[in-house]
Design a protein around this motif. Structure first.
Motif, PDB file in Angstrom:
ATOM      1  N   ARG A 222      71.989 -82.143  14.305  1.00 35.56           N
ATOM      2  CA  ARG A 222      71.941 -82.925  15.542  1.00 35.56           C
ATOM      3  C   ARG A 222      70.892 -84.032  15.480  1.00 35.56           C
ATOM      4  O   ARG A 222      71.152 -85.174  15.866  1.00 35.56           O
ATOM      5  CB  ARG A 222      71.637 -81.973  16.700  1.00 35.56           C
ATOM      6  CG  ARG A 222      71.722 -82.583  18.085  1.00 35.56           C
ATOM      7  CD  ARG A 222      71.177 -81.616  19.120  1.00 35.56           C
ATOM      8  NE  ARG A 222      71.820 -80.317  19.098  1.00 35.56           N
ATOM      9  CZ  ARG A 222      71.174 -79.155  18.995  1.00 35.56           C
ATOM     10  NH1 ARG A 222      69.844 -79.138  18.862  1.00 35.56           N
ATOM     11  NH2 ARG A 222      71.828 -78.018  19.001  1.00 35.56           N
ATOM     12  N   HIS A 223      69.708 -83.709  14.996  1.00 36.01           N
ATOM     13  CA  HIS A 223      68.581 -84.652  15.065  1.00 36.01           C
ATOM     14  C   HIS A 223      68.319 -85.388  13.753  1.00 36.01           C
ATOM     15  O   HIS A 223      67.676 -86.447  13.767  1.00 36.01           O
ATOM     16  CB  HIS A 223      67.315 -83.912  15.492  1.00 36.01           C
ATOM     17  CG  HIS A 223      67.399 -83.330  16.870  1.00 36.01           C
ATOM     18  ND1 HIS A 223      67.359 -84.106  18.014  1.00 36.01           N
ATOM     19  CD2 HIS A 223      67.535 -82.046  17.290  1.00 36.01           C
ATOM     20  CE1 HIS A 223      67.451 -83.329  19.080  1.00 36.01           C
ATOM     21  NE2 HIS A 223      67.560 -82.071  18.670  1.00 36.01           N
ATOM     22  N   GLU A 248      79.575 -78.646  20.099  1.00 36.78           N
ATOM     23  CA  GLU A 248      78.780 -79.872  19.956  1.00 36.78           C
ATOM     24  C   GLU A 248      79.470 -80.920  19.086  1.00 36.78           C
ATOM     25  O   GLU A 248      78.906 -81.998  18.862  1.00 36.78           O
ATOM     26  CB  GLU A 248      77.403 -79.526  19.371  1.00 36.78           C
ATOM     27  CG  GLU A 248      76.554 -78.664  20.294  1.00 36.78           C
ATOM     28  CD  GLU A 248      75.076 -78.716  19.933  1.00 36.78           C
ATOM     29  OE1 GLU A 248      74.614 -79.763  19.444  1.00 36.78           O
ATOM     30  OE2 GLU A 248      74.393 -77.696  20.142  1.00 36.78           O
ATOM     31  N   LEU A 250      80.092 -80.854  15.844  1.00 32.72           N
ATOM     32  CA  LEU A 250      79.336 -81.042  14.602  1.00 32.72           C
ATOM     33  C   LEU A 250      80.068 -80.491  13.377  1.00 32.72           C
ATOM     34  O   LEU A 250      79.458 -80.235  12.348  1.00 32.72           O
ATOM     35  CB  LEU A 250      77.956 -80.371  14.728  1.00 32.72           C
ATOM     36  CG  LEU A 250      77.004 -80.978  15.758  1.00 32.72           C
ATOM     37  CD1 LEU A 250      75.771 -80.104  15.935  1.00 32.72           C
ATOM     38  CD2 LEU A 250      76.597 -82.393  15.348  1.00 32.72           C
TER      39      LEU A 250
END
Length: 427
Positions: A222-223, A248, A250
């Motif tokens: 995510r980051h 999410e 991903l």
């Protein structure tokens, strides 16, 4: 207060067996209680709710018998459980309390007292939650069963206990003095610290060994836009991480695999993260485990291992932990783990202790457990809830008193010329 009865008969026997008066008050099933002179007025009160508590201790003396009596409510502690345990450990450290004497004379005297109290009888059944591992130690099948015993308890329970990241490991409390700084903040900062130490960047390949409920894998994707292979041996965890990845969006970055670390394909990962999974590997298997982590790194690739430690004379979690929480767990002194990593061809670049951080982390889990105890009991049952009350209270004290530690170990696989690819200073 009734200072006669069963409590009066038991107190001298316990003093003889343990070498000192009890550091806590004692109240028995008949309402009798040890006199204030036997312990401080404000000392915690150990409550024996039935004669069955003594039968449990007769059949299973020591830590495990006491734990099982607590789990089944044959024994209770009036007041804060951690305060009661802290008082007992203080007496042990001061030399006042010792392991019970179990010679022929002591056994005969104990049996006589228990006969007069009507406490002698058949062995009480063990709680159903007791782990019963079978098969060869650290075989794949036995490891799967040991992991399932703890981590497949209930995803809903862990979701209630943990913060929203679902990190079931020590946080990194950067601002513990700030009343607005929460467990969620500490876990976010821990995950960010791990990613920074691993040098993650967009497209970096990360292998997350023992991924839990996906806190590191999701954070890294995510980051940091890392490409993550997340591996767990727990079926419920794998299902939960897969759902979170899909929720999410991903899927392009996170690949979740249900498998043993020994079955992970060799690869050329830029980084390997292993957060509090190495304690479950086993002593004899650890050199091969360290070599497996090294072999999955590219030259100049980094390893971040967060792992608990314990003295050589107490490598497991203790009888209670190994029977009800983490069967076959093995911990060792920090220096021995560092040596094993070096023996596998890894260069250790930095070690950071998080022992005090774990005290704060477990304290936060304890608060949630106590505040939401009716919900916990509804999810996992009364006996399991008491297992967790004892587990978290005892674990918090083990870190608080230095009987256990936890460290982040940063290592690198040097290339053929010995270069780490790092600028120095553990960065």
């Amino acid at each position: 207060m009734n200072t006669g009865g069963a409590a009066r008969r038991l107190a001298p026997l316990l003093q003889e067996l343990l070498g000192s008066p009890l550091p806590v008050r004692l109240r028995t099933w008949d309402g009798s209680e040890t006199a204030p002179g036997d312990s401080a007025e404000d000392a915690p009160v150990l409550v024996l709710r039935s004669r069955r508590a003594l039968r449990r201790l007769l059949w299973q003396p020591g830590e495990l018998g006491l734990a099982e009596a607590y789990i089944t409510r044959d024994i209770d502690v009036e007041g804060d459980l951690a305060d009661g345990l802290r008082t007992v450990w203080r007496a042990v450290r001061s030399g006042g309390l010792r392991p019970p004497r179990t010679g022929a004379r002591e056994r005969a005297r104990a049996l006589g007292v228990l006969l007069r109290l009507g406490a002698v009888g058949p062995r009480p059944p063990a709680p159903a939650l007791r782990a019963r591992p079978t098969g060869r130690l650290h075989s794949r099948a036995r490891d799967r069963a040991a992991v399932a015993h703890h981590y497949d308890l209930s995803n809903d329970f862990y979701g209630l206990l943990l913060d929203e990241s679902m990190a079931y490991s020590c946080g990194y409390w950067r601002r513990p003095e700030d009343p607005d700084y929460s467990l969620a903040d500490a876990q976010h900062d821990k995950l960010e610290l791990v990613c920074r130490k691993l040098g993650l960047h967009p497209g970096a390949r990360l292998l997350d060994v023992g991924c839990g409920w996906g806190s590191l894998a999701l954070h890294a994707a995510r980051h940091h836009k890392a490409r993550v292979t997340a591996v767990t041996l727990a079926r419920e965890q794998a299902a939960a991480v897969t759902r979170r990845v899909e929720e999410e969006g991903l899927e392009e970055l996170v690949d979740v695999r249900l498998r043993d670390y020994r079955d992970i394909e060799a690869g050329t990962y830029d980084a390997v993260g292993c957060i509090e999974m190495g304690e479950h590997v086993g002593d004899a298997q650890y050199p091969a485990f360290a070599a497996a982590l090294r072999d999955r790194l590219r030259p100049q690739g980094r390893l971040l291992l967060q792992q608990m430690s314990r003295g050589r004379n107490a490598p497991g979690g203790g009888a209670f932990i190994e029977t009800y929480i983490a069967p076959d767990m093995h911990m060792r002194p920090l220096g021995e783990t560092v040596s094993l990593l070096e023996g596998a061809g890894l260069e250790v670049r930095g070690v950071e202790s998080l022992r005090e951080d774990y005290v704060r982390t477990v304290a936060a889990w304890r608060r949630t457990l106590e505040e939401r105890r009716p919900e916990v009991t509804a999810l996992i049952g009364e006996e399991a809830a008491r297992v967790w009350r004892l587990y978290l209270a005892g674990g918090m004290l083990a870190f608080e008193e230095g009987r256990m530690g936890v460290d982040q170990i940063l290592a690198v696989r040097p290339d053929a010329d010995g270069s780490s690819g790092m600028p120095g200073g553990g960065r």
